[in-house]
Design a protein around this motif. Structure first.
Motif, PDB file in Angstrom:
ATOM      1  N   THR A 179      -9.162  -1.382  -1.205  1.00  0.00           N
ATOM      2  CA  THR A 179      -9.030  -0.398  -2.271  1.00  0.00           C
ATOM      3  C   THR A 179      -9.496   0.960  -1.801  1.00  0.00           C
ATOM      4  N   GLU A 180      -8.869   1.954  -2.333  1.00  0.00           N
ATOM      5  CA  GLU A 180      -9.238   3.318  -1.994  1.00  0.00           C
ATOM      6  C   GLU A 180     -10.532   3.631  -2.718  1.00  0.00           C
ATOM      7  N   SER A 181     -11.483   4.162  -2.004  1.00  0.00           N
ATOM      8  CA  SER A 181     -12.727   4.501  -2.665  1.00  0.00           C
ATOM      9  C   SER A 181     -12.970   5.985  -2.550  1.00  0.00           C
ATOM     10  N   THR A 192       0.829  -1.205   0.000  1.00  0.00           N
ATOM     11  CA  THR A 192       0.000   0.000   0.000  1.00  0.00           C
ATOM     12  C   THR A 192       0.855   1.242   0.000  1.00  0.00           C
ATOM     13  N   ASN A 193       1.905   1.206   0.796  1.00  0.00           N
ATOM     14  CA  ASN A 193       2.788   2.352   0.939  1.00  0.00           C
ATOM     15  C   ASN A 193       3.449   2.747  -0.383  1.00  0.00           C
ATOM     16  N   SER A 194       3.563   1.781  -1.294  1.00  0.00           N
ATOM     17  CA  SER A 194       4.264   2.076  -2.549  1.00  0.00           C
ATOM     18  C   SER A 194       3.325   2.539  -3.653  1.00  0.00           C
ATOM     19  N   THR A 195       2.004   2.495  -3.373  1.00  0.00           N
ATOM     20  CA  THR A 195       1.060   2.720  -4.472  1.00  0.00           C
ATOM     21  C   THR A 195       1.010   4.158  -4.973  1.00  0.00           C
ATOM     22  N   SER A 196       1.590   5.103  -4.219  1.00  0.00           N
ATOM     23  CA  SER A 196       1.529   6.481  -4.727  1.00  0.00           C
ATOM     24  C   SER A 196       2.454   6.680  -5.930  1.00  0.00           C
ATOM     25  N   HIS A 197       3.382   5.766  -6.143  1.00  0.00           N
ATOM     26  CA  HIS A 197       4.230   5.870  -7.338  1.00  0.00           C
ATOM     27  C   HIS A 197       3.539   5.185  -8.510  1.00  0.00           C
ATOM     28  N   THR A 198       2.715   5.940  -9.221  1.00  0.00           N
ATOM     29  CA  THR A 198       2.060   5.323 -10.374  1.00  0.00           C
ATOM     30  C   THR A 198       3.039   5.176 -11.534  1.00  0.00           C
ATOM     31  N   TRP A 199       3.959   6.101 -11.622  1.00  0.00           N
ATOM     32  CA  TRP A 199       4.929   6.100 -12.722  1.00  0.00           C
ATOM     33  C   TRP A 199       6.218   5.463 -12.206  1.00  0.00           C
ATOM     34  N   ASN A 226      -3.866   4.914   1.325  1.00  0.00           N
ATOM     35  CA  ASN A 226      -4.642   4.563   2.507  1.00  0.00           C
ATOM     36  C   ASN A 226      -3.913   3.660   3.499  1.00  0.00           C
ATOM     37  N   VAL A 227      -2.584   3.824   3.590  1.00  0.00           N
ATOM     38  CA  VAL A 227      -1.816   3.057   4.569  1.00  0.00           C
ATOM     39  C   VAL A 227      -2.381   3.254   5.969  1.00  0.00           C
ATOM     40  N   ILE A 228      -2.626   4.510   6.331  1.00  0.00           N
ATOM     41  CA  ILE A 228      -3.037   4.803   7.699  1.00  0.00           C
ATOM     42  C   ILE A 228      -4.408   4.206   7.980  1.00  0.00           C
ATOM     43  N   ASP A 229      -5.253   4.174   6.951  1.00  0.00           N
ATOM     44  CA  ASP A 229      -6.580   3.582   7.119  1.00  0.00           C
ATOM     45  C   ASP A 229      -6.432   2.125   7.516  1.00  0.00           C
ATOM     46  N   ARG A 250      -9.648  16.204  -0.262  1.00  0.00           N
ATOM     47  CA  ARG A 250      -8.385  15.490  -0.282  1.00  0.00           C
ATOM     48  C   ARG A 250      -7.471  16.029   0.832  1.00  0.00           C
ATOM     49  N   ARG A 251      -7.446  17.363   0.919  1.00  0.00           N
ATOM     50  CA  ARG A 251      -6.553  17.955   1.902  1.00  0.00           C
ATOM     51  C   ARG A 251      -7.026  17.659   3.323  1.00  0.00           C
ATOM     52  N   SER A 252      -8.348  17.765   3.522  1.00  0.00           N
ATOM     53  CA  SER A 252      -8.879  17.460   4.842  1.00  0.00           C
ATOM     54  C   SER A 252      -8.565  16.024   5.191  1.00  0.00           C
ATOM     55  N   LEU A 253      -8.685  15.174   4.181  1.00  0.00           N
ATOM     56  CA  LEU A 253      -8.436  13.755   4.405  1.00  0.00           C
ATOM     57  C   LEU A 253      -6.993  13.549   4.842  1.00  0.00           C
ATOM     58  N   VAL A 254      -6.075  14.229   4.160  1.00  0.00           N
ATOM     59  CA  VAL A 254      -4.663  14.096   4.526  1.00  0.00           C
ATOM     60  C   VAL A 254      -4.455  14.591   5.955  1.00  0.00           C
ATOM     61  N   GLY A 255      -5.094  15.723   6.302  1.00  0.00           N
ATOM     62  CA  GLY A 255      -4.973  16.253   7.652  1.00  0.00           C
ATOM     63  C   GLY A 255      -5.488  15.264   8.680  1.00  0.00           C
ATOM     64  N   LEU A 256      -6.620  14.703   8.330  1.00  0.00           N
ATOM     65  CA  LEU A 256      -7.246  13.717   9.201  1.00  0.00           C
ATOM     66  C   LEU A 256      -6.320  12.529   9.384  1.00  0.00           C
ATOM     67  N   ARG A 257      -5.756  12.066   8.271  1.00  0.00           N
ATOM     68  CA  ARG A 257      -4.852  10.918   8.346  1.00  0.00           C
ATOM     69  C   ARG A 257      -3.638  11.252   9.195  1.00  0.00           C
ATOM     70  N   GLN A 258      -3.167  12.491   9.082  1.00  0.00           N
ATOM     71  CA  GLN A 258      -1.999  12.864   9.882  1.00  0.00           C
ATOM     72  C   GLN A 258      -2.323  12.784  11.368  1.00  0.00           C
ATOM     73  N   ASN A 259      -3.509  13.252  11.718  1.00  0.00           N
ATOM     74  CA  ASN A 259      -3.913  13.174  13.120  1.00  0.00           C
ATOM     75  C   ASN A 259      -4.075  11.733  13.576  1.00  0.00           C
ATOM     76  N   VAL A 260      -4.688  10.940  12.718  1.00  0.00           N
ATOM     77  CA  VAL A 260      -4.856   9.530  13.061  1.00  0.00           C
ATOM     78  C   VAL A 260      -3.476   8.902  13.249  1.00  0.00           C
ATOM     79  N   GLY A 261      -2.540   9.292  12.365  1.00  0.00           N
ATOM     80  CA  GLY A 261      -1.173   8.772  12.457  1.00  0.00           C
ATOM     81  C   GLY A 261      -0.580   9.073  13.815  1.00  0.00           C
ATOM     82  N   ARG A 262      -0.732  10.346  14.258  1.00  0.00           N
ATOM     83  CA  ARG A 262      -0.184  10.727  15.562  1.00  0.00           C
ATOM     84  C   ARG A 262      -0.860   9.934  16.680  1.00  0.00           C
ATOM     85  N   LEU A 263      -2.162   9.797  16.523  1.00  0.00           N
ATOM     86  CA  LEU A 263      -2.946   9.058  17.508  1.00  0.00           C
ATOM     87  C   LEU A 263      -2.465   7.617  17.611  1.00  0.00           C
TER      88      LEU A 263
END
Ligand SMILES: [Zn+2]
Length: 779
Positions: free
Chosen positions: A631-633, A16-23, A751-754, A720-733
């Motif tokens: 899968t990311e939805s 999952t962690n590697s999926t952001s590299h599409t290219w 969606n690694v953090i998810d 998208r940005r809120s989601l990233v912020g949310l994920r960052q908080n979840v990460g800290r949590l």
């Protein structure tokens, strides 16, 4: 029994962690960045394809400082990030996630050999290995040949069993191979990746055959991942850097400091901003940055079909050939023009292939579009003035304004005198070959670049010129004053446009009237349709467009008094009219497209709202079972809601449990200290958990309200940005539960953090069941 420090990262996160590299080159660039970073400071980097025991493998090797056992542990596992600036050079791999996301994108398995001053180490990050041993957490076997603990013996056994290397002797041979090609250094790191990713047709995603000195992406692969936002491209307009690793590596760094060798052949790095013709410097002065940002404009000297903005961030290429402004239209505006800018004030996305789509980014792109068009007009204007019959710049043969060459020894860049053809230089060039005695030695520092502070931007003369018939004195004053304004740099875009519009309304231009006004009209229509970011600007633009048109008709009419010229003038006017009509048609077409887009977006928003409602109803009843699909939805936001409700529920139960435990602890005051300590830890963790949860809940609510309130055009990126912020908080949590997790290293774009959250929730649940059972047993 109530040890909270239970959770480790599960092996599937590697994928999952590697999926952001599409290219795929984006993944390779991560590995190059790692070697380029100041703490490694390699001078050379080798990329090769090799066959080990019948398997195609990719190898990456550098002659940097090498890794100690601890450094390798940090590189291969998820718990650490200690990249800091060294000597003012900021590391590019700031997340420390580059190796993991990059290597695991290219293949299933990676083995790393490293030789540092102190130690020789081998480490393995392997998805196949973790799968075969049925690992529930990511285990990274690392062997240091200087240490001989039991742990190392076990690691060695695993590496020999699951890597392509079956004996200790084979491993030592590979370590010996680190840097054997390099005479100077004895330290370095070598990465071998096997089980390379394959396409749906079963072939590796790289073409190693087409060019034996390159690694290429077959057209069907890069077409599938192509950026849809850019206009339709012909074969000749696809930049080579998109499918050729050699071409990509040549522009990867704004100021290349490391030599890259692909399949045995050196990459000829380009000092991109110095390889252009008709170079002019402009400046971007956004309100959110204190310093003005230099932009270098020039013409591509190799191909007129490859053009756009090269956007760098801290020396690293983020976006290449990004077409902006007039270049996005189906005409010749801005053809062949390249702009180079280093946007350290923007934030790159996690895969370093784009910038976060913020207001700042959008403003920058708009501004770059305007400035690029100004440059293009200026060059055309100048050429027309010199020779009205000259062929367009883009169709001429061009040489770079300056010749720069890199020394093979010290890697410094040296400027050569004019008239030297760089293509005739020897394959290896050294400072001692420099015709300029001042810079004829590797110990001499590089020639300082033109300081950006004391250089004004180029003069945009096309805006100031006048016709002879008008009163020159007034004009001169006018121009002088405007020139002054220019040099001071106009503060805001609105003002800048205002000045320009005065110039145009005055009927100053004649030579290139059609193009100019045509472009303006186009621009205005686009502005109008694109749900503009600057409402205030609109009327101004429209005003310009109208007055420009009127002015053209008036200005051209009476001035063409000469009967001989009359015919040609009429023809010209006819032509101009035709062109205008054409442009207006294009504009109308674009307007319709935007309307269509707007419509689609509104529909999408509607759908999303519907789904949100459905989900929130469904989720209340839904059991908190482990979900199979990862899968990311589109409904990630809603999934969070569900997860949070679960989390909250769990936390409530946990706090109740905590109270019971505390009571129990007080009752039997004589019990061991260890248990008390654990209880205290528990209380602290739960407290912070609850605080974090409250915060996250608020953000979730904000997110939800944004979904219903925000305008259709921005809701996607906002969410998208809120989601990233949310994920960052979840990460800290989550760090209180998963100590192996370093929130700075997590890729919040996927969606690694998810997945981690879900795992923790499932585990909390099973833990609770156990606790209840035990308590029932005790009672
Ligand atoms: Zn040198």
């Amino acid at each position: 029994m109530f040890l909270l420090i239970l959770w480790q990262l599960c092996p599937k996160f590697l994928h999952t962690n590697s999926t952001s590299h599409t290219w795929p080159f984006s993944a390779i660039a991560e590995l190059i960045d790692n070697a380029y970073d100041p703490d490694v400071s390699a001078k050379q980097f080798w990329i090769d394809k090799t066959v080990i025991k019948g398997q195609d493998c990719l190898t990456f090797m550098d002659n940097g400082n090498g890794l100690t056992y601890e450094a390798m542990l940090k590189m291969l596992s998820f718990g650490y990030s200690d990249k800091i600036a060294v000597n003012g050079l900021e590391p590019i791999g700031i997340y420390g996630n580059g190796f993991k996301s990059g290597s695991m994108r290219l293949g299933q398995d990676a083995i790393v050999f490293s030789k540092s001053e102190k130690a020789s180490c081998v480490g393995m990050l392997s998805q196949s290995y973790l799968k075969e041993i049925g690992a529930e957490q990511i285990i990274v076997p690392i062997v240091s040949f200087e240490l001989t603990g039991e742990e190392h013996k076990a690691s060695l056994k695993d590496i020999l069993s699951y890597s392509p290397f079956k004996t200790k002797a084979e491993l030592l041979t590979e370590i010996g191979a680190v840097n054997s090609t390099c005479s100077t250094g004895t330290t370095g790191t070598r990465i071998i990746i096997w089980n390379l990713r394959k396409t749906s047709t079963g072939l590796t995603e790289f073409d190693f055959v087409k060019d034996r000195y390159d690694i290429q992406i077959p057209s069907e692969v890069y077409e599938a991942i192509n950026d849809k936002s850019q206009p339709e491209r012909t074969a000749s307009s696809i930049p080579e850097s998109e499918y050729s690793l050699r071409a990509y590596c040549s522009i990867l760094y704004l100021k290349p400091r490391m030599q890259i060798i692909i399949r045995g052949q050196k990459v000829k790095t380009q000092l991109i901003s110095k390889s252009l013709a008709y170079i002019a410097k402009d400046y971007y002065r956004p309100t959110f940055v204190t310093k003005r940002i230099p932009i270098t404009f020039g013409y591509n000297t190799k191909s007129k079909d490859q053009y756009g903005i090269m956007m760098y961030h801290k020396n690293r290429l983020i976006k290449a050939y990004e077409r902006v402004g007039c270049q996005l239209k189906a005409n010749i505006s801005g053809l062949g023009v390249i702009g180079v800018i280093e946007c350290n004030f923007l934030d790159p996305t996690h895969n370093k292939q784009n910038f976060d789509n913020t207001d700042k980014y959008r403003k920058t792109i708009t501004s770059l579009g305007i400035k690029l068009e100004e440059y293009w007009k200026e060059i055309r204007f100048k050429r027309n003035k010199e020779d009205p019959n000259s062929i367009p710049v883009e169709d001429t043969m061009k040489r770079p304004d300056q010749n720069w060459v890199q020394c093979d020894e010290c890697l410094r860049w040296r400027k050569l005198p004019d008239g030297i053809d760089c293509s005739l230089l020897p394959e290896k060039w050294f400072c001692h070959m420099n015709p300029d005695p001042q810079f004829r030695s590797c110990v001499v520092d590089e020639e300082p670049e033109d300081s950006d502070d004391d250089r004004p931007s180029y003069r945009k003369t096309y805006k100031h010129t006048t016709t002879q018939t008008e009163v020159p004195k007034v004009k001169e004053e006018d121009e002088e004053e405007r020139g002054k304004q220019r040099e001071d740099e106009i503060k805001t875009e609105v003002e800048e446009r205002a000045v320009q519009s005065t110039a145009e309304v005055n009927g100053i231009e004649q030579g290139s009237d059609v193009d100019t006004s045509g472009c303006n009209i186009e621009q205005n229509v686009i502005k109008k349709e694109s749900a503009g970011d600057d409402q205030a600007k609109k009327p101004l633009h429209n005003g310009v467009a109208v007055s420009c048109c009127l002015n053209n008709a008036e200005a051209v009419g009476p001035s063409s008094a000469d009967p001989l010229q009359n015919n040609s003038s009429i023809n010209e006017i006819q032509e101009q009219q035709d062109k205008l009509l054409e442009l207006m048609e294009t504009a109308a077409q674009e307007r319709d497209d935007y309307k269509q887009q707007f419509h689609e977006l509104t529909n999408q928003l509607h759908d999303m709202q519907m789904r949100l409602q459905e989900l929130s109803q469904a989720n209340i009843k839904k059991e908190c079972a482990h979900q199979g699909s990862q899968t990311e939805s589109a409904g990630e936001g809603q999934d969070y809601k569900n997860l949070y409700e679960q989390a909250k529920h769990k936390v409530d139960e946990l706090s109740r449990e905590k109270e019971v435990l505390l009571a129990a602890g007080q009752a039997c005051a004589g019990t061991s200290q260890g248990e008390e300590r654990i209880s205290d830890e528990l209380v602290l963790q739960i407290d912070s958990l609850i605080r974090e949860l409250d915060k996250s809940n608020k953000e979730r609510d904000a997110l939800r309200s944004q979904v219903s309130v925000s305008s259709p055009s921005s809701s996607g990126s906002e969410m998208r940005r809120s989601l990233v912020g949310l994920r960052q908080n979840v990460g800290r949590l989550l760090t209180s539960f998963v100590p192996a997790l370093d929130p700075d290293q997590v890729n919040y774009d996927c969606n690694v953090i998810d997945e981690i959250l879900e795992q923790v929730l499932t585990d909390v649940e099973s833990l609770q069941v156990n606790n209840l059972r035990e308590r029932a047993g005790n009672d």
